[in-house]
Design a protein around this motif. Structure first.
Motif, PDB file in Angstrom:
ATOM      1  N   ALA B   4       0.838  -1.200   0.000  1.00  0.00           N
ATOM      2  CA  ALA B   4       0.000   0.000   0.000  1.00  0.00           C
ATOM      3  C   ALA B   4       0.870   1.245   0.000  1.00  0.00           C
ATOM      4  O   ALA B   4       1.905   1.305   0.662  1.00  0.00           O
ATOM      5  N   VAL B   5       0.498   2.277  -0.806  1.00  0.00           N
ATOM      6  CA  VAL B   5       1.215   3.543  -0.764  1.00  0.00           C
ATOM      7  C   VAL B   5       0.320   4.655  -0.229  1.00  0.00           C
ATOM      8  O   VAL B   5       0.628   5.815  -0.344  1.00  0.00           O
ATOM      9  N   LYS B   6      -0.833   4.278   0.311  1.00  0.00           N
ATOM     10  CA  LYS B   6      -1.636   5.283   1.016  1.00  0.00           C
ATOM     11  C   LYS B   6      -1.068   5.452   2.423  1.00  0.00           C
ATOM     12  O   LYS B   6      -0.287   4.636   2.889  1.00  0.00           O
ATOM     13  N   GLY B   7      -1.492   6.539   3.065  1.00  0.00           N
ATOM     14  CA  GLY B   7      -1.032   6.749   4.428  1.00  0.00           C
ATOM     15  C   GLY B   7       0.123   7.711   4.473  1.00  0.00           C
ATOM     16  O   GLY B   7       0.619   8.161   3.436  1.00  0.00           O
ATOM     17  N   GLY B   8       0.568   8.050   5.661  1.00  0.00           N
ATOM     18  CA  GLY B   8       1.686   8.961   5.812  1.00  0.00           C
ATOM     19  C   GLY B   8       1.294  10.427   5.805  1.00  0.00           C
ATOM     20  O   GLY B   8       2.175  11.283   5.871  1.00  0.00           O
ATOM     21  N   GLU B   9      -0.016  10.718   5.732  1.00  0.00           N
ATOM     22  CA  GLU B   9      -0.431  12.127   5.672  1.00  0.00           C
ATOM     23  C   GLU B   9       0.064  12.904   6.882  1.00  0.00           C
ATOM     24  O   GLU B   9       0.548  14.026   6.754  1.00  0.00           O
ATOM     25  N   LYS B  10      -0.084  12.297   8.034  1.00  0.00           N
ATOM     26  CA  LYS B  10       0.312  12.964   9.279  1.00  0.00           C
ATOM     27  C   LYS B  10       1.827  13.226   9.267  1.00  0.00           C
ATOM     28  O   LYS B  10       2.287  14.322   9.582  1.00  0.00           O
ATOM     29  N   ALA B  11       2.555  12.206   8.848  1.00  0.00           N
ATOM     30  CA  ALA B  11       4.018  12.335   8.811  1.00  0.00           C
ATOM     31  C   ALA B  11       4.439  13.429   7.831  1.00  0.00           C
ATOM     32  O   ALA B  11       5.335  14.229   8.111  1.00  0.00           O
ATOM     33  N   ILE B  12       3.772  13.474   6.671  1.00  0.00           N
ATOM     34  CA  ILE B  12       4.119  14.481   5.659  1.00  0.00           C
ATOM     35  C   ILE B  12       3.834  15.877   6.195  1.00  0.00           C
ATOM     36  O   ILE B  12       4.650  16.797   6.079  1.00  0.00           O
ATOM     37  N   SER B  13       2.661  16.029   6.812  1.00  0.00           N
ATOM     38  CA  SER B  13       2.285  17.335   7.343  1.00  0.00           C
ATOM     39  C   SER B  13       3.281  17.790   8.417  1.00  0.00           C
ATOM     40  O   SER B  13       3.706  18.956   8.436  1.00  0.00           O
ATOM     41  N   ASN B  14       3.682  16.867   9.285  1.00  0.00           N
ATOM     42  CA  ASN B  14       4.661  17.227  10.320  1.00  0.00           C
ATOM     43  C   ASN B  14       6.026  17.529   9.718  1.00  0.00           C
ATOM     44  O   ASN B  14       6.734  18.434  10.181  1.00  0.00           O
ATOM     45  N   ALA B  15       6.383  16.800   8.659  1.00  0.00           N
ATOM     46  CA  ALA B  15       7.671  17.052   7.999  1.00  0.00           C
ATOM     47  C   ALA B  15       7.686  18.452   7.394  1.00  0.00           C
ATOM     48  O   ALA B  15       8.703  19.157   7.451  1.00  0.00           O
ATOM     49  N   HIS B  16       6.545  18.858   6.829  1.00  0.00           N
ATOM     50  CA  HIS B  16       6.466  20.208   6.250  1.00  0.00           C
ATOM     51  C   HIS B  16       6.563  21.277   7.333  1.00  0.00           C
ATOM     52  O   HIS B  16       7.212  22.311   7.134  1.00  0.00           O
ATOM     53  N   SER B  17       5.915  21.042   8.473  1.00  0.00           N
ATOM     54  CA  SER B  17       6.019  22.008   9.583  1.00  0.00           C
ATOM     55  C   SER B  17       7.461  22.110  10.064  1.00  0.00           C
ATOM     56  O   SER B  17       7.968  23.198  10.347  1.00  0.00           O
ATOM     57  N   LEU B  18       8.106  20.942  10.151  1.00  0.00           N
ATOM     58  CA  LEU B  18       9.492  20.919  10.599  1.00  0.00           C
ATOM     59  C   LEU B  18      10.372  21.693   9.613  1.00  0.00           C
ATOM     60  O   LEU B  18      11.244  22.472  10.007  1.00  0.00           O
ATOM     61  N   PHE B  19      10.078  21.514   8.320  1.00  0.00           N
ATOM     62  CA  PHE B  19      10.840  22.223   7.299  1.00  0.00           C
ATOM     63  C   PHE B  19      10.633  23.741   7.431  1.00  0.00           C
ATOM     64  O   PHE B  19      11.578  24.528   7.338  1.00  0.00           O
ATOM     65  N   ALA B  20       9.365  24.140   7.665  1.00  0.00           N
ATOM     66  CA  ALA B  20       9.069  25.570   7.795  1.00  0.00           C
ATOM     67  C   ALA B  20       9.852  26.169   8.957  1.00  0.00           C
ATOM     68  O   ALA B  20      10.385  27.278   8.871  1.00  0.00           O
ATOM     69  N   ALA B  21       9.920  25.410  10.069  1.00  0.00           N
ATOM     70  CA  ALA B  21      10.658  25.904  11.238  1.00  0.00           C
ATOM     71  C   ALA B  21      12.151  25.978  10.935  1.00  0.00           C
ATOM     72  O   ALA B  21      12.830  26.927  11.312  1.00  0.00           O
ATOM     73  N   LYS B  22      12.647  24.983  10.216  1.00  0.00           N
ATOM     74  CA  LYS B  22      14.067  24.961   9.868  1.00  0.00           C
ATOM     75  C   LYS B  22      14.398  26.113   8.921  1.00  0.00           C
ATOM     76  O   LYS B  22      15.444  26.752   9.025  1.00  0.00           O
ATOM     77  N   ARG B  23      13.475  26.384   7.994  1.00  0.00           N
ATOM     78  CA  ARG B  23      13.683  27.479   7.046  1.00  0.00           C
ATOM     79  C   ARG B  23      13.837  28.801   7.803  1.00  0.00           C
ATOM     80  O   ARG B  23      14.703  29.601   7.496  1.00  0.00           O
ATOM     81  N   ARG B  24      12.980  28.986   8.808  1.00  0.00           N
ATOM     82  CA  ARG B  24      13.014  30.244   9.552  1.00  0.00           C
ATOM     83  C   ARG B  24      14.258  30.324  10.433  1.00  0.00           C
ATOM     84  O   ARG B  24      14.804  31.399  10.646  1.00  0.00           O
ATOM     85  N   GLY B  25      14.706  29.156  10.918  1.00  0.00           N
ATOM     86  CA  GLY B  25      15.898  29.143  11.762  1.00  0.00           C
ATOM     87  C   GLY B  25      15.658  29.829  13.088  1.00  0.00           C
ATOM     88  O   GLY B  25      14.518  29.928  13.559  1.00  0.00           O
ATOM     89  N   ASN B  26      16.736  30.305  13.680  1.00  0.00           N
ATOM     90  CA  ASN B  26      16.672  30.963  14.981  1.00  0.00           C
ATOM     91  C   ASN B  26      15.809  32.223  14.895  1.00  0.00           C
ATOM     92  O   ASN B  26      16.138  33.163  14.166  1.00  0.00           O
ATOM     93  N   THR B  27      14.702  32.236  15.660  1.00  0.00           N
ATOM     94  CA  THR B  27      13.767  33.361  15.545  1.00  0.00           C
ATOM     95  C   THR B  27      14.272  34.621  16.225  1.00  0.00           C
ATOM     96  O   THR B  27      13.648  35.673  16.132  1.00  0.00           O
ATOM     97  N   ASP B  28      15.401  34.516  16.934  1.00  0.00           N
ATOM     98  CA  ASP B  28      16.021  35.738  17.475  1.00  0.00           C
ATOM     99  C   ASP B  28      16.690  36.543  16.362  1.00  0.00           C
ATOM    100  O   ASP B  28      17.016  37.718  16.534  1.00  0.00           O
ATOM    101  N   VAL B  29      16.941  35.877  15.232  1.00  0.00           N
ATOM    102  CA  VAL B  29      17.562  36.555  14.094  1.00  0.00           C
ATOM    103  C   VAL B  29      16.449  37.088  13.198  1.00  0.00           C
ATOM    104  O   VAL B  29      15.498  36.360  12.917  1.00  0.00           O
ATOM    105  N   PRO B  30      16.517  38.347  12.751  1.00  0.00           N
ATOM    106  CA  PRO B  30      15.448  38.894  11.911  1.00  0.00           C
ATOM    107  C   PRO B  30      15.251  38.060  10.643  1.00  0.00           C
ATOM    108  O   PRO B  30      16.221  37.546  10.075  1.00  0.00           O
ATOM    109  N   GLY B  31      13.998  37.921  10.222  1.00  0.00           N
ATOM    110  CA  GLY B  31      13.700  37.181   8.995  1.00  0.00           C
ATOM    111  C   GLY B  31      14.170  37.954   7.778  1.00  0.00           C
ATOM    112  O   GLY B  31      14.267  39.184   7.798  1.00  0.00           O
TER     113      GLY B  31
END
Lengths: 160, 371
Positions: B4-31
């Motif tokens: 089966a290749v269905k499933g993983g929606e939750k994991a994908i969504s969390n991976a994208h959130s993690l990526f968004a946080a990584k993209r922003r990096g340290n929030t003490d540094v201006p975007g």
């Protein structure tokens, strides 16, 4: 001096040369500048959109070798709009980029320029000052480039 | 077999959130702001515009920020975005001879009309990391010098052309191919080749151009001229009946001059390769010119010996979005395919083992004796 309308313009374009100059200046100006000038333009006639602003693409062409057969280089974003004044004139804008307010304001000034009652004011308050700013900026860039021109001096060697 | 290749929606969504946080990096540094990218990372912006094949500095900067500086990913975003926009038409060909020149150099003539204008460049610098470079330090205003508004800056190829020493620009053809409208077919005309190269991957073209210098389709190139600056673009608007000036684009043009070609009828002339790209990119326009020249082997009666001359090879592999799409699709689930392969190899192992057993039973020769 900046180069003016493209040299490839066919003769049918010549009768439109004045309007092309107006549209060129509006297209080359910064959106924020047009916004300010629009706000400051007294006694604006009422207007409606003849065509709402729409952003699309124009395929930019180059020429093989610089002057030869055309080829498709790549696209640029362009926003167009058309505005009709309550006095009946319709102005058009095709401006580089995706700024829809800029296209609307440029179309408005193109319409106003065509309105006999406003032509002189649009020229004096909008087109001439913007053109002067564009020319000044081009002069600055050219002068900065000119300062990097190489002056060769001949190094004398024993023989040629 | 079936996986089966269905499933993983939750994991994908969390991976994208993690990526968004990584993209922003340290929030003490201006975007990063779009203006910062447009102004301070202009070569990255130029590359994304060129290979994204869409001239729009702001869009390119937005894509670069979203892609966390992965330029091929940013180019992908631009290519995807352009498919959502309508096409208004084709511009009149830009006239690089009328460019507001910001830089212009020639490696073939020391003294030439208009002069050598170095402009903003990191050529002639020592490539030493400047640890003291302070991004917020005040920069002294560039020097200015007087200009002659009437001075013309003719293309070097036109200067040589006046004496008949170099082949002229190719004449206009009736139809101009557009590979964004029709799939590429071979043999491709020079118009389609140039369109393909103009949006091709800089690294790929650089490597191919380099290969021609190292002897694979050698063509003795000289940089006749590189010019970079702003050219005006205009569009014939049907509803107006005249050409409307749209704005200006910065382009880099490279005129490569290569060794001669003559015939019984015509005396030898220098031949040419042409490079033209959006933005300021000398490496790319030079590479393009080298590859353009190599691809002209048939027209110029040369032998085909190298990869850079193989139009199908070059044009089919120059696009980094197609290339990364096909390479990176290998990351997607291939479970079913792989299960089939695994099944096959198990069968082969089994058969191999059976054959081995059968052989051992048949042959009495002791191993020790053979050694």
């Amino acid at each position: 001096m900046p180069t003016s309308a493209p040299s490839s313009a066919p003769s049918s374009n010549e009768q439109h040369a004045d309007r092309q100059r107006v549209m060129r200046v509006l297209a080359l100006s910064q959106a924020e500048r047009l916004e300010t000038l629009y706000e400051d333009f007294d006694a604006k006639p009422d207007w409606t959109f003849a065509r709402r602003p729409e952003t699309g693409l124009v395929m930019v062409r180059g020429r093989t070798g610089g002057g030869g057969a055309p080829f498709n280089l790549g696209e640029m974003t362009v926003t167009r709009a058309a505005v009709t004044l309550n006095s009946g004139e319709t102005g058009h804008a095709y401006v580089q980029g995706g700024n829809q307010r800029k296209a609307a304001i440029a179309a408005f000034f193109d319409a106003a320029w065509q309105s006999a009652a406003l032509t002189a004011r649009v020229k004096a308050e909008i087109v001439d000052p913007l053109n002067a700013e564009i020319e000044a900026e081009d002069r600055r860039v050219r002068a900065e480039t000119a300062a990097t021109k190489v002056d060769f001096f001949t190094m004398v060697r024993g023989e040629d | 077999m079936y996986v089966a290749v269905k499933g993983g929606e939750k994991a994908i969504s969390n991976a994208h959130s993690l990526f968004a946080a990584k993209r922003r990096g340290n929030t003490d540094v201006p975007g990063l702001t779009i203006e910062q990218i447009v102004n301070q990372l202009s070569f990255a912006v130029d590359r994304v515009m060129g290979e994204g094949s869409l001239y729009d500095r702001e869009l390119a900067a937005i894509a670069i920020r979203q892609a966390q500086g992965d330029l091929i990913e940013a180019i992908f975003l631009i290519r995807a975005y352009r498919t959502t926009l309508p096409r208004f038409g084709y511009s009149a060909p830009i006239e690089t001879g009328e460019m507001r020149i910001d830089r212009r150099i020639s490696a073939t003539f020391k003294d030439l009309p208009g002069g050598q204008l170095l402009g903003p460049t990191f050529d002639y610098s020592h490539r030493l990391i400047d640890f003291a470079l302070d991004a917020d330090a005040e920069v002294p205003a560039p020097e200015q010098a007087e200009t002659d508004p009437l001075a013309s800056v003719p293309r070097v190829t036109d200067l040589l052309g006046a004496d008949g020493m170099i082949e002229p620009d190719p004449a206009e053809e009736s139809e101009i191919g557009d590979l964004t409208r029709e799939p590429l077919e071979f043999p491709a005309g020079r118009d389609l080749r140039l369109q393909n190269l103009a949006r091709g991957d800089e690294g790929f073209l650089l490597a191919l151009g380099y290969s021609t210098q190292r002897g694979y389709a050698r063509s003795h190139p000289f940089v006749g001229e590189i010019r970079m600056g702003a050219v005006e673009v205009s569009l014939f608007a049907e509803e107006l009946g005249f050409e409307v000036p749209l704005g200006r684009v910065t382009v880099t043009e490279c005129q490569m001059i290569n060794q001669f070609k003559g015939s019984m009828k015509a005396p030898p002339q220098f031949t040419r390769g042409y490079g033209l790209v959006f933005g300021h990119s000398e490496r790319k326009s030079m590479s393009m010119a080298l590859v353009d020249r190599a691809l002209r082997w048939k027209e110029l009666g040369e032998e085909q010996t190298a990869a850079a001359q193989d139009e199908e090879f070059v044009l089919s592999h120059s696009d980094n979005i197609q290339a990364s799409g096909f390479v990176e699709h290998l990351k997607l689930p291939h479970y079913v395919d792989f299960q089939a392969e695994l099944d096959l190899i198990r069968t082969m192992h089994r058969e191999h083992a059976e054959r081995l057993n059968a052989t051992e039973d048949d042959t009495e020769t002791p191993r020790e004796a053979a050694e």
